[in-house]
Design a protein around this motif. Structure first.
Motif, PDB file in Angstrom:
ATOM      1  N   UNK A  67     -22.026  38.255   0.218  1.00 27.18           N
ATOM      2  CA  UNK A  67     -20.879  38.185  -0.689  1.00 27.18           C
ATOM      3  C   UNK A  67     -20.009  36.966  -0.388  1.00 27.18           C
ATOM      4  N   UNK A  68     -19.790  36.683   0.895  1.00 23.92           N
ATOM      5  CA  UNK A  68     -19.010  35.506   1.277  1.00 23.92           C
ATOM      6  C   UNK A  68     -19.720  34.220   0.854  1.00 23.92           C
ATOM      7  N   UNK A  69     -21.030  34.183   1.042  1.00 19.90           N
ATOM      8  CA  UNK A  69     -21.804  33.007   0.644  1.00 19.90           C
ATOM      9  C   UNK A  69     -21.777  32.789  -0.856  1.00 19.90           C
ATOM     10  N   UNK A  70     -21.909  33.866  -1.641  1.00 18.49           N
ATOM     11  CA  UNK A  70     -21.856  33.739  -3.091  1.00 18.49           C
ATOM     12  C   UNK A  70     -20.476  33.287  -3.552  1.00 18.49           C
ATOM     13  N   UNK A  71     -19.426  33.827  -2.943  1.00 19.09           N
ATOM     14  CA  UNK A  71     -18.063  33.424  -3.299  1.00 19.09           C
ATOM     15  C   UNK A  71     -17.832  31.958  -2.951  1.00 19.09           C
ATOM     16  N   UNK A  72     -18.306  31.528  -1.788  1.00 23.75           N
ATOM     17  CA  UNK A  72     -18.162  30.135  -1.363  1.00 23.75           C
ATOM     18  C   UNK A  72     -18.936  29.204  -2.306  1.00 23.75           C
ATOM     19  N   UNK A  73     -20.129  29.623  -2.703  1.00 26.03           N
ATOM     20  CA  UNK A  73     -20.924  28.809  -3.618  1.00 26.03           C
ATOM     21  C   UNK A  73     -20.234  28.690  -4.972  1.00 26.03           C
ATOM     22  N   UNK A  74     -19.713  29.796  -5.484  1.00 31.01           N
ATOM     23  CA  UNK A  74     -19.038  29.751  -6.783  1.00 31.01           C
ATOM     24  C   UNK A  74     -17.763  28.913  -6.726  1.00 31.01           C
ATOM     25  N   UNK A  75     -17.108  28.903  -5.583  1.00 28.86           N
ATOM     26  CA  UNK A  75     -15.876  28.134  -5.427  1.00 28.86           C
ATOM     27  C   UNK A  75     -16.141  26.629  -5.429  1.00 28.86           C
ATOM     28  N   UNK A  76     -17.256  26.207  -4.822  1.00 24.58           N
ATOM     29  CA  UNK A  76     -17.543  24.782  -4.665  1.00 24.58           C
ATOM     30  C   UNK A  76     -18.685  24.290  -5.543  1.00 24.58           C
ATOM     31  N   UNK A  77     -18.976  24.978  -6.635  1.00 27.19           N
ATOM     32  CA  UNK A  77     -20.033  24.518  -7.538  1.00 27.19           C
ATOM     33  C   UNK A  77     -19.627  23.213  -8.208  1.00 27.19           C
ATOM     34  N   UNK A  78     -20.612  22.428  -8.571  1.00 24.35           N
ATOM     35  CA  UNK A  78     -20.349  21.152  -9.233  1.00 24.35           C
ATOM     36  C   UNK A  78     -19.835  21.421 -10.651  1.00 24.35           C
ATOM     37  N   UNK A  79     -18.751  20.754 -11.061  1.00 25.85           N
ATOM     38  CA  UNK A  79     -18.193  21.013 -12.387  1.00 25.85           C
ATOM     39  C   UNK A  79     -19.057  20.504 -13.537  1.00 25.85           C
ATOM     40  N   UNK A  80     -19.901  19.511 -13.271  1.00 31.96           N
ATOM     41  CA  UNK A  80     -20.752  18.949 -14.315  1.00 31.96           C
ATOM     42  C   UNK A  80     -22.165  18.785 -13.758  1.00 31.96           C
ATOM     43  N   UNK A  81     -22.916  19.888 -13.647  1.00 31.19           N
ATOM     44  CA  UNK A  81     -24.237  19.798 -13.012  1.00 31.19           C
ATOM     45  C   UNK A  81     -25.233  19.034 -13.876  1.00 31.19           C
ATOM     46  N   UNK A  82     -26.242  18.496 -13.211  1.00 26.96           N
ATOM     47  CA  UNK A  82     -27.309  17.785 -13.905  1.00 26.96           C
ATOM     48  C   UNK A  82     -28.172  18.783 -14.651  1.00 26.96           C
ATOM     49  N   UNK A  83     -28.458  18.475 -15.899  1.00 28.22           N
ATOM     50  CA  UNK A  83     -29.341  19.309 -16.716  1.00 28.22           C
ATOM     51  C   UNK A  83     -30.505  18.435 -17.152  1.00 28.22           C
ATOM     52  N   UNK A  84     -31.707  18.926 -16.956  1.00 25.33           N
ATOM     53  CA  UNK A  84     -32.895  18.197 -17.385  1.00 25.33           C
ATOM     54  C   UNK A  84     -32.769  17.935 -18.883  1.00 25.33           C
ATOM     55  N   UNK A  85     -33.007  16.706 -19.365  1.00 18.47           N
ATOM     56  CA  UNK A  85     -32.729  16.374 -20.763  1.00 18.47           C
ATOM     57  C   UNK A  85     -33.404  17.277 -21.790  1.00 18.47           C
TER      58      UNK A  85
END
Length: 115
Positions: A67-85
């Protein structure tokens, strides 16, 4: 007997959640690291964080760590992730949609009969 089955089912679910969390975090690390040499270092640090808690056996402690890891990941996710075209949300997704029904496509263009 059912206590052992419950334990095994819970451990299997936890392993799956950890695997999914690791993959998501690793893919997100690739979004943050512009160059590969930076990504390799960050990926190694991420792996070390997961390896540090590899030997924890208490099921409740494992749930808290996940739960701590998921919360930490959601907190620091990239705001504009790369999407395959060509993937949904990518810049080339559905760029050339299928033609509507009733339109005939001629595949031998330029080789018509001169008769």
């Amino acid at each position: 007997m059912s206590g052992g089955a419950t334990y095994l089912a819970r451990r299997a679910a936890q392993k799956e959640r950890v695997r999914i969390l690791y993959r998501r975090a690793l893919k997100d690390t690739l979004n943050w690291a512009v160059h590969r040499h930076l990504f390799y270092r960050d990926a190694s640090d991420l792996r070390d964080k997961f390896e540090a808690n590899k030997r924890v056996e208490d099921l409740d402690a494992i749930d808290r760590l996940i739960a701590d890891g998921e919360a930490n990941h959601n907190k620091f996710r990239h705001p504009d992730p790369y999407i395959v075209p060509w993937a949904p949300g990518g810049s080339k997704f559905n760029r050339n949609p299928t033609p509507p029904s009733g339109i005939e496509i001629i595949h031998d263009y330029g080789r018509e009969d001169n008769a």
